[in-house]
Design a protein around this motif. Structure first.
Motif, mmCIF file in Angstrom:
data_model
loop_
_atom_site.group_PDB
_atom_site.id
_atom_site.type_symbol
_atom_site.label_atom_id
_atom_site.label_comp_id
_atom_site.label_asym_id
_atom_site.label_seq_id
_atom_site.Cartn_x
_atom_site.Cartn_y
_atom_site.Cartn_z
ATOM 1 N N HIS A 1 -70.312 27.561 115.055
ATOM 2 C CA HIS A 1 -71.132 28.127 113.977
ATOM 3 C C HIS A 1 -72.628 27.975 114.223
ATOM 4 O O HIS A 1 -73.416 28.812 113.814
ATOM 5 C CB HIS A 1 -70.783 27.466 112.642
ATOM 6 C CG HIS A 1 -69.460 27.888 112.095
ATOM 7 N ND1 HIS A 1 -68.270 27.357 112.537
ATOM 8 C CD2 HIS A 1 -69.135 28.805 111.148
ATOM 9 C CE1 HIS A 1 -67.268 27.927 111.883
ATOM 10 N NE2 HIS A 1 -67.766 28.806 111.032
ATOM 11 N N HIS B 1 -64.631 35.192 114.925
ATOM 12 C CA HIS B 1 -64.727 35.501 113.497
ATOM 13 C C HIS B 1 -65.976 36.335 113.256
ATOM 14 O O HIS B 1 -67.023 36.073 113.865
ATOM 15 C CB HIS B 1 -64.879 34.228 112.649
ATOM 16 C CG HIS B 1 -63.608 33.499 112.402
ATOM 17 N ND1 HIS B 1 -63.556 32.368 111.629
ATOM 18 C CD2 HIS B 1 -62.342 33.740 112.816
ATOM 19 C CE1 HIS B 1 -62.302 31.940 111.569
ATOM 20 N NE2 HIS B 1 -61.549 32.743 112.293
ATOM 21 N N HIS C 1 -68.243 37.035 109.926
ATOM 22 C CA HIS C 1 -68.482 36.731 108.506
ATOM 23 C C HIS C 1 -69.552 37.692 108.009
ATOM 24 O O HIS C 1 -70.686 37.679 108.497
ATOM 25 C CB HIS C 1 -68.927 35.282 108.322
ATOM 26 C CG HIS C 1 -67.846 34.297 108.665
ATOM 27 N ND1 HIS C 1 -66.917 33.881 107.739
ATOM 28 C CD2 HIS C 1 -67.535 33.683 109.830
ATOM 29 C CE1 HIS C 1 -66.079 33.035 108.323
ATOM 30 N NE2 HIS C 1 -66.429 32.895 109.593
ATOM 31 N N HIS D 1 -69.043 34.431 115.226
ATOM 32 C CA HIS D 1 -68.945 33.169 115.974
ATOM 33 C C HIS D 1 -67.645 33.126 116.761
ATOM 34 O O HIS D 1 -66.618 33.636 116.319
ATOM 35 C CB HIS D 1 -69.109 31.952 115.055
ATOM 36 C CG HIS D 1 -67.965 31.706 114.124
ATOM 37 N ND1 HIS D 1 -66.792 31.127 114.532
ATOM 38 C CD2 HIS D 1 -67.830 31.949 112.797
ATOM 39 C CE1 HIS D 1 -65.982 31.011 113.493
ATOM 40 N NE2 HIS D 1 -66.579 31.506 112.427
HETATM 41 ZN ZN ZN Z 1 -65.466 31.567 110.745
#
Ligand code: ZN
Length: 233
Positions: free
Chosen positions: A190, A108, A110, A180
């Motif tokens: 995370h 991911h 972010h 992450h």
């Molecule tokens: Zn995430």
């Protein structure tokens, strides 16, 4: 209170020395005003203010405090420090073996922004979906999940990570980006396995749990974009 531009004040200085002296402090705690009078201090450096039993020297600001009780009680200073539960998931000691990098199933990104940087986030988002097959989430204009500022997210598969990660390094536009991995442990993903583009910021993931039984063991990526632009190389 003390004005550091003013010349040395012998009166103030002596009063502070009296307060900070351990024997004087014990006496203040134990005997209060009566004890002070006994050693000739009362009426000297100390005003006779009593505010819930606390005696203040006359040079302290006269702050009125509402009488009441601390909800924590008055023994908090006695609480010992304990080791929190599980600093690293599933491990109470140092690992004996490195983890398999193939435990990472996807990533991911972010992207964080605020009221000053949202145009940059908009441009980065547009450039990303033009170039990469990703799972693009909605705009989050308020903190959501472990993310403490506005953000948007996109997920991507491992096979394009060797391109997406350097591409984000060069095209972050200065925004803070949390990258992450997705393994079977979201909290560690995370907090411990993260990469950051630019500055790191807090991530409120300490209480994240592993997926419940019956849920997919690792976060899934479902591509929802079709790239139309060849990545510049
Ligand atoms: Zn995430």
């Amino acid at each position: 209170m003390t004005d550091h531009n003013q010349p040395f004040d012998e009166h103030d200085d002596q009063a502070w020395a009296d307060i900070l002296s351990p024997s004087r402090r014990n006496m203040l705690l134990g005997g209060g005003v009566a004890a002070l009078a006994g050693v000739g201090l009362a009426g000297n450096a100390f005003a006779q203010q009593q505010d819930g039993g606390i005696i203040r020297p006359d040079f302290w600001p006269d702050i009125k405090r509402e009488p009441g009780k601390s909800p924590w009680g008055y023994e908090t200073y006695k609480e010992p420090a304990k080791r929190p539960v599980s600093v690293r998931p599933g491990e109470q000691i140092l690992p004996t073996q490195p983890r398999k990098y193939t435990d990472i199933k996807s990533y991911h990104a972010h992207v964080y922004f605020d009221e000053d940087s949202y145009h940059k986030a908009e441009l980065l988002r547009k450039w990303t979906v033009e170039r990469f097959p990703v799972e693009l989430g909605h705009w989050n204009y308020e903190p959501v999940g472990p993310h403490v500022t506005p953000s948007f997210y996109f997920g991507f598969e491992n096979d394009i990570a060797p391109v997406v990660i350097p591409w984000l390094q060069l095209n972050s536009l200065g925004l803070t980006i949390l990258l992450h991995p997705n393994t079977e442990d979201p909290r560690a993903d995370h907090l411990y396995y993260a990469l950051w583009v630019n500055r790191a910021q807090p991530v409120n993931a300490y209480n994240m749990k592993k997926p419940a039984p019956g849920q997919p063991p690792v976060e899934q990526i479902f591509i929802n974009t079709k790239p139309t632009v060849k990545v510049e190389a």
